[in-house]
Design a protein around this motif. Structure first.
Motif, PDB file in Angstrom:
ATOM      1  N   ASP A 118       5.314  46.325   3.836  1.00 58.20           N
ATOM      2  CA  ASP A 118       5.306  45.990   2.440  1.00 58.20           C
ATOM      3  C   ASP A 118       5.995  44.526   2.303  1.00 58.20           C
ATOM      4  N   SER A 119       6.889  44.398   3.493  1.00 57.08           N
ATOM      5  CA  SER A 119       7.372  43.041   3.286  1.00 57.08           C
ATOM      6  C   SER A 119       7.891  42.463   4.592  1.00 57.08           C
ATOM      7  N   VAL A 120       8.206  41.372   4.766  1.00 59.31           N
ATOM      8  CA  VAL A 120       8.758  40.803   5.861  1.00 59.31           C
ATOM      9  C   VAL A 120      10.054  39.649   5.817  1.00 59.31           C
ATOM     10  N   THR A 121      10.982  39.741   6.608  1.00 54.56           N
ATOM     11  CA  THR A 121      12.030  38.719   6.291  1.00 54.56           C
ATOM     12  C   THR A 121      11.675  37.243   6.896  1.00 54.56           C
ATOM     13  N   VAL A 122      11.975  36.190   6.360  1.00 49.38           N
ATOM     14  CA  VAL A 122      11.382  34.861   6.997  1.00 49.38           C
ATOM     15  C   VAL A 122      12.810  33.928   6.794  1.00 49.38           C
ATOM     16  N   ALA A 123      12.679  33.082   7.529  1.00 51.31           N
ATOM     17  CA  ALA A 123      13.865  32.074   7.837  1.00 51.31           C
ATOM     18  C   ALA A 123      13.397  30.798   7.111  1.00 51.31           C
ATOM     19  N   PRO A 124      14.301  30.069   6.254  1.00 56.04           N
ATOM     20  CA  PRO A 124      13.905  28.912   5.458  1.00 56.04           C
ATOM     21  C   PRO A 124      14.063  27.671   5.982  1.00 56.04           C
ATOM     22  N   TYR A 125      14.614  27.322   7.294  1.00 52.16           N
ATOM     23  CA  TYR A 125      14.613  26.161   7.862  1.00 52.16           C
ATOM     24  C   TYR A 125      13.551  25.089   7.593  1.00 52.16           C
ATOM     25  N   MET A 126      12.405  25.609   7.891  1.00 52.76           N
ATOM     26  CA  MET A 126      11.040  24.682   8.079  1.00 52.76           C
ATOM     27  C   MET A 126      10.548  24.479   6.482  1.00 52.76           C
ATOM     28  N   GLY A 127      11.186  25.070   5.635  1.00 55.39           N
ATOM     29  CA  GLY A 127      10.884  24.706   4.099  1.00 55.39           C
ATOM     30  C   GLY A 127       9.641  25.179   3.696  1.00 55.39           C
ATOM     31  N   LYS A 128       9.166  24.595   2.449  1.00 54.66           N
ATOM     32  CA  LYS A 128       7.974  25.238   1.593  1.00 54.66           C
ATOM     33  C   LYS A 128       6.982  25.688   2.472  1.00 54.66           C
ATOM     34  N   LEU A 166      24.145  24.961   0.977  1.00 53.32           N
ATOM     35  CA  LEU A 166      22.941  25.129   1.554  1.00 53.32           C
ATOM     36  C   LEU A 166      22.062  26.635   1.237  1.00 53.32           C
ATOM     37  N   TYR A 167      22.735  27.627   1.183  1.00 54.63           N
ATOM     38  CA  TYR A 167      22.026  28.582   0.721  1.00 54.63           C
ATOM     39  C   TYR A 167      21.796  28.862  -0.872  1.00 54.63           C
ATOM     40  N   LYS A 168      22.469  28.187  -1.635  1.00 49.31           N
ATOM     41  CA  LYS A 168      22.241  28.136  -3.089  1.00 49.31           C
ATOM     42  C   LYS A 168      21.099  26.953  -3.123  1.00 49.31           C
ATOM     43  N   THR A 169      20.859  25.907  -2.461  1.00 46.70           N
ATOM     44  CA  THR A 169      19.808  24.829  -2.489  1.00 46.70           C
ATOM     45  C   THR A 169      18.548  25.898  -1.785  1.00 46.70           C
ATOM     46  N   VAL A 170      18.799  26.564  -1.022  1.00 51.89           N
ATOM     47  CA  VAL A 170      17.644  27.276  -0.413  1.00 51.89           C
ATOM     48  C   VAL A 170      16.916  28.095  -1.546  1.00 51.89           C
TER      49      VAL A 170
END
Lengths: 271, 271
Positions: A118-128, A166-170
């Motif tokens: 139903d879902s997957v966790t994803v890392a944000p470092y590489m952006g949109k 950063l976590y807020k910017t993300v």
């Protein structure tokens, strides 16, 4: 699964517990090693013993990849077992993936379509463009790392990036992405005071919360600052439940630990 | 493999080319689909045709996971084939992993020990304890995402974090981690002007450079700003080489494309 279905399940079970299926073969009961697939046998027993107390299962893919082909087979069998026997349960592939667009598309298909999580966790470092391919799947959810529960979270995530941490910017940036209504966020329980700020940014989103139990976070604190009108929390516990005993009574003991958390959650929900 | 062995290979082959084995079954020649494992057959032919022109192969794990168990089998067969037949070649598992300590340890073992890659790419978002488990392996290398080649790189990586851009903070911070001598960095070719700054921070480290070719980066520009006394660069090309033709001549055409890049590199090295 729709968010509404997840909310209904939480109300019915009086639970917002997620059980992490992070199965280390060296920690499971010895008698299971006689089976052809000890990891799957372990998971099956844990799932059968706890499915009415939790609303979600979260296998961390690292623990399966570590056993190569056999491990992937155990992961496939585990997700298929949940999807067939307990289709109401919300499943999370804790994979923390993220790559350039065409590559993220491959990961998204692997976890959300082929394995049918139903879902997957994803890392944000590489952006949109590294996250949007995951968001494109209808009634599937992308759980973005925001503030993790480990010490290393303070290396970069809490550093000021632009005008805020950063976590807020993300989180703020992710709200502008296409299909952002399919986003949830990982927020570690070890930093309960952060939930107030996060709820200002994403009042309606679900938060997946690791770090209760083994890593020291408090359930009551997290709920106090993090809960919204639809609960909006999935509290994960892994080792504290699945490795409660390494004897033949492991599933029974896992149920006891899950029940403790479910009862605590039931009380919080009844308030 | 030691860094010294990698440098020797570069000098012998007059090449610092890395070939990305990002194999999409829909793009490979039709006649290969008759084989039991088309992806492995494709890789084997590409590797046999190009091993003397490149110093590294980099399968991106997403393209293998997308095919489930069969995909993992293709990945295992590919890395075993390279390790047995061309042990001098530096292998990179482009996995972009990263998780809390005990989980990162599982990933590190899976890629660096069980699959026996020389290196693995790792995402920095979760900080020190998510990366150090990878750094603990002797004569193995951890290639940390610093500045990636995609558009989303500008979402967070180039935002000011503390006193400098996040990617600089990541590089500076990573130098303080245990066994940091085992670090290399991913730096996208699409931003050649950034190499000057990066070389001030890590004059001696190897940089893995995607984005030449299909993504628009210039080899000459990258070398001008990014090369050090030991070359210190691995330039990756994936689609431009492996999908140069989808006919029966695919391996031959891949060799032609690899040769063009190797010759350009040879000229740069002779200066």
């Amino acid at each position: 699964m729709t968010t509404q279905q997840l909310i209904q399940q939480i109300q019915q079970k009086k639970s917002f517990l997620c059980i992490g299926l992070d199965v280390d073969v060296t920690k499971i009961p010895k008698h299971l090693l006689e089976f052809e697939d000890p990891i799957f046998e372990f998971n099956k027993a844990i799932i059968d013993a706890t499915h009415d107390l939790c609303v979600s299962y979260k296998p961390n893919t690292a623990f399966y990849e570590a056993y190569g082909l056999k491990g992937w087979q155990s992961l496939e069998k585990t997700i298929n077992y949940i999807n067939q026997k307990y289709p109401e349960v919300f499943t999370i592939a804790d994979a923390k993936r993220g790559d350039i667009g065409n590559t993220s598309s491959m990961y998204a298909r692997a976890f959300l379509e082929d394995l049918n999580f139903d879902s997957v966790t994803v890392a944000p470092y590489m952006g949109k463009d590294s996250v949007e391919p995951f968001l494109a799947f209808e009634n599937k959810h992308t759980i973005l790392l925001a503030l993790t529960s480990n010490e290393g979270a303070f290396d970069f995530q809490t550093k000021i990036s632009g005008e805020k941490e950063l976590y807020k910017t993300v989180i703020e940036t992710s709200k502008t992405w296409k299909n952002s209504e399919n986003l949830m966020y990982v927020v570690g329980a070890t930093k309960a005071e952060y939930f107030t700020e996060i709820r200002k940014m994403v009042p309606d989103s679900f938060l997946l919360v690791p770090g209760v139990g083994a890593q020291g976070g408090s359930l009551a604190e997290v709920c106090k600052f993090g809960m919204n009108a639809n609960v909006g929390l999935l509290i994960n516990s892994s080792r504290g439940i699945i490795f409660a005993s390494n004897g033949v009574d492991f599933a029974e003991k896992a149920r006891e630990e899950a029940l403790k958390l479910q009862q605590e959650m039931g009380q919080i929900l009844s308030k």
